[in-house]
Motif scaffolding. Structure first.
Motif, PDB file in Angstrom:
ATOM      1  N   VAL A 190      38.033  35.947  66.987  1.00 52.54           N
ATOM      2  CA  VAL A 190      36.573  36.058  67.021  1.00 52.54           C
ATOM      3  C   VAL A 190      36.201  37.229  67.926  1.00 52.54           C
ATOM      4  N   GLU A 191      35.433  38.150  67.380  1.00 48.56           N
ATOM      5  CA  GLU A 191      35.002  39.341  68.104  1.00 48.56           C
ATOM      6  C   GLU A 191      33.669  39.065  68.789  1.00 48.56           C
ATOM      7  N   ILE A 192      33.624  39.331  70.082  1.00 49.69           N
ATOM      8  CA  ILE A 192      32.399  39.133  70.863  1.00 49.69           C
ATOM      9  C   ILE A 192      31.778  40.495  71.144  1.00 49.69           C
ATOM     10  N   THR A 193      30.518  40.685  70.736  1.00 51.50           N
ATOM     11  CA  THR A 193      29.803  41.940  70.969  1.00 51.50           C
ATOM     12  C   THR A 193      28.567  41.668  71.816  1.00 51.50           C
ATOM     13  N   GLU A 194      28.562  42.210  73.026  1.00 51.08           N
ATOM     14  CA  GLU A 194      27.396  42.079  73.890  1.00 51.08           C
ATOM     15  C   GLU A 194      26.563  43.354  73.810  1.00 51.08           C
ATOM     16  N   THR A 195      25.245  43.212  73.791  1.00 48.36           N
ATOM     17  CA  THR A 195      24.344  44.352  73.695  1.00 48.36           C
ATOM     18  C   THR A 195      23.589  44.526  75.007  1.00 48.36           C
ATOM     19  N   LEU A 196      23.718  45.731  75.590  1.00 45.55           N
ATOM     20  CA  LEU A 196      22.954  46.105  76.774  1.00 45.55           C
ATOM     21  C   LEU A 196      21.952  47.190  76.376  1.00 45.55           C
ATOM     22  N   GLN A 197      20.746  47.114  76.889  1.00 54.11           N
ATOM     23  CA  GLN A 197      19.700  48.065  76.477  1.00 54.11           C
ATOM     24  C   GLN A 197      18.775  48.355  77.654  1.00 54.11           C
ATOM     25  N   ARG A 198      18.443  49.652  77.846  1.00 52.50           N
ATOM     26  CA  ARG A 198      17.514  50.051  78.896  1.00 52.50           C
ATOM     27  C   ARG A 198      16.645  51.206  78.379  1.00 52.50           C
ATOM     28  N   LYS A 199      15.383  51.147  78.705  1.00 54.59           N
ATOM     29  CA  LYS A 199      14.463  52.226  78.325  1.00 54.59           C
ATOM     30  C   LYS A 199      14.215  53.107  79.544  1.00 54.59           C
ATOM     31  N   VAL A 200      14.413  54.427  79.378  1.00 56.87           N
ATOM     32  CA  VAL A 200      14.155  55.388  80.447  1.00 56.87           C
ATOM     33  C   VAL A 200      13.148  56.419  79.951  1.00 56.87           C
ATOM     34  N   SER A 201      12.378  57.019  80.865  1.00 53.08           N
ATOM     35  CA  SER A 201      11.356  58.013  80.502  1.00 53.08           C
ATOM     36  C   SER A 201      11.724  59.362  81.099  1.00 53.08           C
ATOM     37  N   VAL A 202      11.713  60.380  80.282  1.00 58.61           N
ATOM     38  CA  VAL A 202      12.008  61.748  80.737  1.00 58.61           C
ATOM     39  C   VAL A 202      10.972  62.693  80.143  1.00 58.61           C
ATOM     40  N   GLU A 203      10.708  63.784  80.838  1.00 60.74           N
ATOM     41  CA  GLU A 203       9.814  64.827  80.331  1.00 60.74           C
ATOM     42  C   GLU A 203      10.656  65.881  79.636  1.00 60.74           C
ATOM     43  N   ALA A 204      10.291  66.208  78.378  1.00 62.88           N
ATOM     44  CA  ALA A 204      11.064  67.170  77.598  1.00 62.88           C
ATOM     45  C   ALA A 204      10.161  67.830  76.575  1.00 62.88           C
ATOM     46  N   ALA A 205      10.627  68.987  76.042  1.00 68.42           N
ATOM     47  CA  ALA A 205       9.829  69.739  75.064  1.00 68.42           C
ATOM     48  C   ALA A 205       9.863  69.076  73.696  1.00 68.42           C
ATOM     49  N   SER A 206      10.900  68.325  73.391  1.00 68.81           N
ATOM     50  CA  SER A 206      11.008  67.702  72.066  1.00 68.81           C
ATOM     51  C   SER A 206      11.814  66.408  72.179  1.00 68.81           C
ATOM     52  N   GLN A 207      11.813  65.670  71.073  1.00 66.20           N
ATOM     53  CA  GLN A 207      12.587  64.426  71.026  1.00 66.20           C
ATOM     54  C   GLN A 207      14.067  64.703  71.187  1.00 66.20           C
ATOM     55  N   GLU A 208      14.510  65.808  70.532  1.00 65.69           N
ATOM     56  CA  GLU A 208      15.926  66.157  70.606  1.00 65.69           C
ATOM     57  C   GLU A 208      16.321  66.493  72.035  1.00 65.69           C
ATOM     58  N   ASP A 209      15.455  67.233  72.740  1.00 63.49           N
ATOM     59  CA  ASP A 209      15.754  67.594  74.121  1.00 63.49           C
ATOM     60  C   ASP A 209      15.794  66.338  75.010  1.00 63.49           C
ATOM     61  N   ALA A 210      14.867  65.410  74.747  1.00 60.02           N
ATOM     62  CA  ALA A 210      14.827  64.186  75.551  1.00 60.02           C
ATOM     63  C   ALA A 210      16.109  63.379  75.360  1.00 60.02           C
ATOM     64  N   GLU A 211      16.558  63.226  74.124  1.00 58.07           N
ATOM     65  CA  GLU A 211      17.782  62.466  73.865  1.00 58.07           C
ATOM     66  C   GLU A 211      18.999  63.165  74.444  1.00 58.07           C
ATOM     67  N   ARG A 212      18.996  64.536  74.390  1.00 59.98           N
ATOM     68  CA  ARG A 212      20.117  65.281  74.959  1.00 59.98           C
ATOM     69  C   ARG A 212      20.163  65.115  76.472  1.00 59.98           C
ATOM     70  N   MET A 213      19.017  65.144  77.116  1.00 54.58           N
ATOM     71  CA  MET A 213      18.948  64.997  78.562  1.00 54.58           C
ATOM     72  C   MET A 213      19.433  63.601  78.994  1.00 54.58           C
TER      73      MET A 213
END
Length: 211
Positions: A6-29
């Motif tokens: 039996v495979e156990i998969t735990e999910t961890l999730q956190r929301k962070v806020s960054v200032e960036a010129a675009s969505q791509e830049d924000a995800e890269r940062m």
């Protein structure tokens, strides 16, 4: 009975806020910051768990059989032992030899190198005429026989061979022959009592300075 993976998969999730010129830049940062361990998710970021069966296996059935264990200087004992070769080898302390000295549907399993390795002599085996045929050395098992394997002794067989091998024997050389002498019960009792007592520790030598 089966075994499941039996495979156990735990999910961890956190929301962070960054200032960036675009969505791509924000995800890269954020990705770079996570790689630098600026964000380390822990139990406070836990959002859920999932369980999924990823494998299934049939378990091999463990078979045992009821047999008679005969040891030097001891009364026979009824025991349960596994039927695999490794189980039988463990009981006699090495590679096994199988003999069929009786007309009954039974076999004797013993250490094939018992005499060569100097294991203590155990019980004598006699012919129908009462002549000594062999002497087994080391522990041995009396087991039943099925059509193609070893098996449990019947209650009648268990009783018969417990009585046959009940009395431990000592062996005395008389010229070129060896005589088997039953060990009296009172001597067996003393041997059992001695074995049950804890070994006395030797007293330490006195300190020379105290003399």
């Amino acid at each position: 009975m089966k075994k499941f993976d039996v495979e156990i998969t735990e999910t961890l999730q956190r929301k962070v806020s960054v200032e960036a010129a675009s969505q791509e830049d924000a995800e890269r940062m954020v990705t770079q910051a996570w790689n630098n361990q600026d964000y380390v998710l822990d139990s406070g970021d836990f959002t859920g768990v999932d369980f999924k069966t990823v494998g299934e296996h049939e378990l091999a059935e463990t078979r045992t059989m009821d047999v008679l264990l005969v040891q030097p200087n001891a009364y026979p004992k009824k025991i349960s032992v596994g039927t695999e070769l490794e189980d039988l080898q463990a009981m006699v302390g090495g590679d096994i030899e199988v003999t069929y000295p009786f007309e009954d549907e039974v076999a004797i399993i013993l250490n094939e190198s018992g005499k060569i390795n100097g294991l203590p002599l155990n019980r004598a085996i006699y012919t129908e005429d009462g002549d000594m045929q062999d002497i087994y050395a080391g522990d041995f098992l009396v087991v039943g026989l099925t059509e193609d394997d070893f098996g449990s002794l019947t209650s009648e067989q268990m009783q018969k061979f417990e009585e046959q091998f009940h009395q431990p024997q000592m062996f005395v050389r008389m010229g070129r022959s060896i005589m088997a002498i039953p060990v009296p019960d009172d001597m067996m009792k003393k041997m059992e009592e001695k074995a049950a007592k804890p070994q006395e520790k030797s007293k330490p030598a006195p300190d020379r300075d105290s003399l």
